[in-house]
Enzyme design. Structure first.
Site, PDB file in Angstrom:
ATOM      1  N   HIS A  50     -16.773  79.937  -4.332  1.00  0.00           N
ATOM      2  CA  HIS A  50     -15.932  78.914  -3.691  1.00  0.00           C
ATOM      3  C   HIS A  50     -15.683  79.237  -2.213  1.00  0.00           C
ATOM      4  CE1 HIS A  50     -15.005  76.867  -7.510  1.00  0.00           C
ATOM      5  NE2 HIS A  50     -14.940  78.087  -8.028  1.00  0.00           N
ATOM      6  N   ASN A  59     -11.635  72.595 -11.578  1.00  0.00           N
ATOM      7  CA  ASN A  59     -12.920  72.133 -11.050  1.00  0.00           C
ATOM      8  C   ASN A  59     -12.995  70.621 -11.181  1.00  0.00           C
ATOM      9  OD1 ASN A  59     -14.026  74.601 -10.279  1.00  0.00           O
ATOM     10  ND2 ASN A  59     -15.056  74.942 -12.217  1.00  0.00           N
TER      11      ASN A  59
END
Length: 527
Positions: free
Chosen positions: A75, A148
């Protein structure tokens, strides 16, 4: 054209306009000492060496040498914004968490969107899951819902996570993305089929960050004021509508505007088109969990909505851009173990693994006192504990309060009302292999019932277009798995692979070469 610039492009112009009535600040060193000359170093004569006493230079360079902090291991590329969560429906019968206390209650939030596998300079429009993490600043401390844009994940056992991420990153020798690594791992772990199918569907490349849903993905536990508990899943559905990019548009944007997602979010908020998401929960009782046809804590599966319908809770609204990206986005740290009373962890193995991994990586990346950083600080709660000292302790270190417990001097006391919900647990202690759990039923439902014919066609084309670059034996393993989901799924991908494999490699790269004599003449002319 200058008159068609967007708010992101005009950020410095707007900054200057906001300060039009102010005099420019006095330039200083990091210690606040005024600087007389920022353009020229101190030397012995105009051509002489530098002097060590030039503290303006050493202050500047020493700080510059340390500007970068470790990149997030996953990420790394992301965008952030701030806003609020507002309760629209009462769920206090499920949870005592203060964030859900009453209809109309607003809680400040911070959100970070991200891709997963790419580095911090990678494109926003790659085919990759998107992180959608929300930090709620509650009166009982921070609640971090680290989700997510998909309700499932590639694996169900956290021990596989480092290997999974390694397979998505760069080859350790060539330092190139390696389709062999990607598809070898996926083909050897068929529990990845559900997420892989979602990833290569149209939703695998969202149109920016505003047009995608978010999911807590894991199973959590909610506890009410009476000590009664249920399991739950969190969903946040975009109010802007789902929009996805075509493969062609995504490739074009990755070249023309690799920061497309960051720019789109910034400009929407800057022009007061505040993005929002409707927040829902699914609820499952403990008795229902006992009789559920599969493991309700399996992160590779969803809870059917027909059996466990979405229950509306509230709205997430983003209405402020970061004042400074590094301070408020790069340094923000989300931790699934940050859960206030009323929200707890379930036996979900992947969640259990993240409870350790996330704060551990933050302590490495930001330092042991990362919760002192303003964007991470639980500013709506009073922090009082027995933790002291450490690098970059930026507060009063809790003054002269005792640093041991128990004590007899009126220091912070434990709160029985914050005790976790008690649960019964029994079974053999061993390493349980879940690889042979049902890995295809829900994927088959996704392929047959959720996707239409055009979407199935694009799904298979997207998979084959990526899988073709892996070795043939890996292709065969992957196709075998897709065939077990549905014969049509596997046969379509195999037919496309056969076509790719029959074609001779084409060199589509065109270069422009200058002759050696031409270059020599240019060099001579420059003498």
């Amino acid at each position: 054209m200058a008159d068609s610039r967007d708010p992101a492009s005009d950020q410095m112009k707007h900054w200057k306009e906001q300060r039009a009535a102010q005099k420019a600040d006095v330039l200083t060193t990091g210690a606040g000492n005024p600087v007389g000359d920022k353009l020229n170093v101190i030397t012995v004569g105009p051509r002489g060496p530098l002097l060590v006493q030039d503290v303006v230079f050493t202050d500047e360079m020493a700080h510059f040498d340390r500007e970068r902090i470790p990149e997030r291991v996953v990420h790394a590329k992301g965008a952030g914004a701030f806003g609020y969560f507002e309760v629209t429906h009462d769920i206090t019968k499920y949870s005592k968490a203060k964030v859900f206390e009453h209809i109309g209650k607003k809680t400040p939030i911070a959100v970070r969107f991200s891709t997963v596998a790419g580095e911090s300079g990678s494109a926003d429009t790659v085919r990759d899951p998107r992180g959608f993490a929300v930090k709620f600043y509650t009166e009982d401390g921070n609640w971090d819902l680290v989700g997510n844009n998909t309700p499932i994940f590639f694996i169900r056992d956290p021990l596989l996570f480092p290997s999974f991420i390694h397979s998505q990153k760069r080859n350790p020798q060539t330092h190139l993305k390696d389709p062999d690594m990607v598809w070898d791992f996926w083909s050897l772990r068929p529990e990845s089929l559900h997420q892989v199918s979602f990833l290569f569907s149209d939703r695998g490349i969202p149109d920016g960050h505003r047009h995608m849903n978010g999911y807590g993905s894991h199973t959590f536990k909610l506890v009410n004021a009476n000590g009664e508990a249920v399991y739950c899943k969190f969903h946040y559905k975009t109010d802007q509508g789902i929009k996805n990019l075509s493969v062609e548009d995504a490739a074009r944007l990755s070249q023309e505007d690799p920061d497309y997602g960051i720019r789109d979010l910034f400009n929407a908020i800057a022009t007061e088109k505040y993005p929002s998401w409707t927040f829902y929960i699914q609820v499952m009782t403990f008795n229902q969990a006992e009789t559920f046809p599969f493991n309700p804590f399996d992160l590779t599966k969803v809870w059917p909505h027909k059996d466990y319908p979405l229950i509306p809770v509230g709205k997430l609204v983003l209405n402020r851009n970061p004042v400074n990206y590094f301070a408020e986005v790069e340094q923000i740290a989300f931790d699934p173990s940050n859960m206030p009373p009323g929200i707890e962890a379930s036996p979900d193995k992947m969640l259990q693994g993240r409870l350790f991994a996330y704060p551990d990586t933050h302590r490495h990346r930001l330092g042991p006192n990362y919760l002192h950083i303003p964007v991470n600080c639980p500013y709506r709660a009073r922090v009082a504990n027995y933790q002291r000292d450490g690098p970059m302790c930026m507060q009063d270190n809790q003054g002269g309060a005792p640093n041991y417990y128990p004590n007899s001097f009126g220091a912070p006391e434990q709160q029985p009302s914050a005790l976790e919900h008690s649960t019964q647990c029994s079974g053999e202690v061993q390493r349980f292999n879940t690889a042979s759990d049902d890995n295809v039923t829900q994927v088959r439902a996704f392929y047959v019932n959720v996707l239409n014919e055009e979407q199935r066609k694009r799904l298979c084309e997207n998979i084959a277009g990526h899988l073709k670059d892996a070795q043939i034996f890996i292709q065969k393993k992957a196709v075998k798995n897709f065939t077990e989901v549905h014969p049509d799924y596997g046969s379509r991908i195999q037919a496309l692979l056969d076509k790719y494999n029959a074609e001779k490699p084409k060199n589509a790269i065109h270069t422009f070469v200058q002759s050696g004599s031409h270059l020599a003449a240019r060099e001579k002319a420059n003498l």
